[in-house]
Design an enzyme around this catalytic site. Structure first.
Site, PDB file in Angstrom:
ATOM      1  N   TYR A 142      -0.920   3.504 -10.060  1.00 51.86           N
ATOM      2  CA  TYR A 142      -2.157   4.013  -9.858  1.00 51.86           C
ATOM      3  C   TYR A 142      -2.215   5.359  -9.539  1.00 51.86           C
ATOM      4  O   TYR A 142      -3.468   5.933  -9.471  1.00 51.86           O
ATOM      5  CB  TYR A 142      -3.005   2.916  -8.848  1.00 51.86           C
ATOM      6  CG  TYR A 142      -3.096   1.536  -8.908  1.00 51.86           C
ATOM      7  CD1 TYR A 142      -2.694   1.337 -10.330  1.00 51.86           C
ATOM      8  CD2 TYR A 142      -3.896   0.735  -8.161  1.00 51.86           C
ATOM      9  CE1 TYR A 142      -3.055  -0.271 -10.463  1.00 51.86           C
ATOM     10  CE2 TYR A 142      -4.023  -0.551  -8.513  1.00 51.86           C
ATOM     11  CZ  TYR A 142      -3.610  -0.866  -9.594  1.00 51.86           C
ATOM     12  OH  TYR A 142      -3.675  -2.338  -9.984  1.00 51.86           O
ATOM     13  N   LYS A 193      10.152  -5.842  -9.691  1.00 48.19           N
ATOM     14  CA  LYS A 193      10.669  -6.342 -11.037  1.00 48.19           C
ATOM     15  C   LYS A 193      12.009  -5.496 -11.349  1.00 48.19           C
ATOM     16  O   LYS A 193      12.159  -4.522 -12.349  1.00 48.19           O
ATOM     17  CB  LYS A 193       9.721  -6.237 -12.271  1.00 48.19           C
ATOM     18  CG  LYS A 193       8.336  -7.013 -12.252  1.00 48.19           C
ATOM     19  CD  LYS A 193       9.081  -8.495 -12.767  1.00 48.19           C
ATOM     20  CE  LYS A 193       9.381  -8.255 -14.263  1.00 48.19           C
ATOM     21  NZ  LYS A 193       9.921  -9.640 -14.831  1.00 48.19           N
ATOM     22  N   ASP A 226       6.727 -11.754 -11.223  1.00 44.62           N
ATOM     23  CA  ASP A 226       6.275 -12.789 -11.988  1.00 44.62           C
ATOM     24  C   ASP A 226       6.313 -14.197 -11.614  1.00 44.62           C
ATOM     25  O   ASP A 226       5.677 -14.972 -11.482  1.00 44.62           O
ATOM     26  CB  ASP A 226       6.596 -12.587 -13.370  1.00 44.62           C
ATOM     27  CG  ASP A 226       7.899 -12.574 -13.702  1.00 44.62           C
ATOM     28  OD1 ASP A 226       8.839 -12.304 -12.735  1.00 44.62           O
ATOM     29  OD2 ASP A 226       8.777 -12.402 -14.849  1.00 44.62           O
ATOM     30  N   ASP A 250      -1.805  -5.590  -6.093  1.00 44.67           N
ATOM     31  CA  ASP A 250      -3.202  -6.025  -6.540  1.00 44.67           C
ATOM     32  C   ASP A 250      -3.386  -7.221  -7.222  1.00 44.67           C
ATOM     33  O   ASP A 250      -4.243  -8.104  -7.012  1.00 44.67           O
ATOM     34  CB  ASP A 250      -3.550  -4.755  -7.593  1.00 44.67           C
ATOM     35  CG  ASP A 250      -5.165  -4.391  -7.825  1.00 44.67           C
ATOM     36  OD1 ASP A 250      -5.725  -5.610  -7.172  1.00 44.67           O
ATOM     37  OD2 ASP A 250      -5.638  -3.686  -8.588  1.00 44.67           O
ATOM     38  N   ASP A 254      -4.889 -11.105  -5.113  1.00 43.18           N
ATOM     39  CA  ASP A 254      -6.199 -11.856  -5.802  1.00 43.18           C
ATOM     40  C   ASP A 254      -5.524 -13.116  -6.111  1.00 43.18           C
ATOM     41  O   ASP A 254      -6.490 -14.006  -5.933  1.00 43.18           O
ATOM     42  CB  ASP A 254      -6.613 -10.991  -6.945  1.00 43.18           C
ATOM     43  CG  ASP A 254      -7.614  -9.706  -6.738  1.00 43.18           C
ATOM     44  OD1 ASP A 254      -7.557  -9.485  -5.360  1.00 43.18           O
ATOM     45  OD2 ASP A 254      -8.278  -9.201  -7.480  1.00 43.18           O
TER      46      ASP A 254
END
Length: 369
Positions: A142, A193, A226, A250, A254
């Protein structure tokens, strides 16, 4: 000694409505518990743009740097969709996070017993859920450079965002996660990852370094992000504290939010380095957005904003017992069947208003004395 200082930034949409209920609770703690705050208020997001032509005025940014904590409502709305990216309401929020260096975002996902039926998962999967996701907030994809959209010689365009982390950026958020775990169930799961991203390899190596050199007593595990998303919906109670980077945090936070049944119940804290008085730089905000579709109708659930103030009591003002008092009051109100529209069982057509929910929490606080 002077009172601790709190800057309130209601923002846009339902932000102002839910913040009114928090103001009543702040007053209650002053009147009934002798816990007084020096409260100031200012604009952020679309409200600031309407007044100043910028989503965060420099004077407001200066105030945020000086106070002990910032409490923010929500930013954004469809009327601002036409603005240039540089002045959209969300840029004000990102500026606060970046310039205050709020590198650790704390997102609890707690399922109150009274709301277990509202989760999209089976009740036995989520009942009693209490996990904390610690998201790195000021670096990663970001904020990394280079970034942007540019034209290619063949007429196509390319969009670039850079995933970038340094040793210090990873170690400081890892420390925040380990410290939180020591107050909870002493377990941290780090998610990245590392199988396909060099930044993930560095992330894992640096988290391991912090663990081995500073927190060997805390249990540490690792998981690809994941798989972490899958495990959150398969068996979320296996986790205690999850630490991860900005982008994955992020997404994962959520995902965890919906396990609890309603975004209207979820608070967050964004913490930085300690100031001279020992308190961390801090901003607290509900997870929900500005909800323009219900703005001004008295339908908004103020509990997430109220619980964000509870986090401020715990992490900024060394008032853990009072934070628990407030959290327990919210839980009692829910157990008594008091519901805003977002929490109504199927067929129930008797929601309370935003202000009535706030009043019910205050009544529960009174009963706790």
């Amino acid at each position: 000694m002077s009172n601790p200082s709190l800057l309130i930034l209601p923002g846009d949409g339902i932000g102002a409505e839910v913040m009114e209920e928090v103001k009543k609770i702040i007053t209650w703690f002053g009147d009934k518990r002798g816990l007084n705050f020096d409260v100031s208020e200012d604009l952020v997001g679309g409200a600031a743009y309407d007044a100043h032509g910028t989503p965060l005025h420099d004077d407001t940014m200066a105030k945020a740097q000086e106070v002990d904590a910032v409490l923010l409502g929500a930013v954004g709305g469809p009327k601002y969709d036409v603005l240039d990216f540089s002045v959209k309401p969300e840029r004000g929020l990102l500026r606060l996070r970046k310039e205050m260096d709020l590198f650790a975002n704390l997102r609890p996902a707690q399922c109150f017993d009274a709301l277990a039926d509202f989760s999209s998962l089976k009740k036995d999967i989520v009942a009693g859920l209490d996990i904390m996701i610690v998201r790195e907030l000021t670096s990663g994809s970001y904020f990394g450079e280079p970034r942007g959209i540019s034209d290619l010689p063949d007429g196509q365009r390319v969009g670039i965002n850079t995933q970038r982390y340094t040793t210090d950026e990873i170690r400081r958020v890892a420390r925040a996660a380990f410290e939180l775990a020591k107050r909870r169930n002493n377990r941290v799961c780090s998610m990245e990852k590392a199988n396909v991203m060099e930044s993930g390899i560095l992330w894992r190596e640096e988290v391991i370094w912090v663990h081995e050199n500073e927190y060997p007593e805390v249990e540490l595990s690792h998981m690809y992000a994941d798989n972490g998303a899958m495990q959150l919906v398969r068996a979320p109670k296996q986790f205690d504290v999850i630490v991860t980077d900005n982008l994955f945090g992020d997404i994962l936070s959520d995902c965890a939010a919906m396990l609890t049944g309603s975004l209207g119940m979820l608070p967050s804290a964004s913490l930085g380095a300690p100031m001279e008085n020992g308190r961390p730089k801090a901003m607290y905000e509900p997870v929900h957005g500005s909800a323009p579709d219900i703005t001004g109708q008295g339908k908004a659930n103020p509990c997430a904003c109220i619980l964000s103030f509870a986090m401020a009591l715990r992490y900024s003002f060394d008032a853990g017992e009072e934070a628990t008092r407030l959290e327990t009051a919210v839980e009692k109100v829910l157990a008594d069947g008091v519901r805003t529209a977002d929490l109504l069982p199927a067929g129930d057509t008797s929601p309370v208003s935003t202000s009535q929910m706030g009043d019910a929490v205050i009544a529960a606080l009174d009963a706790s004395l």
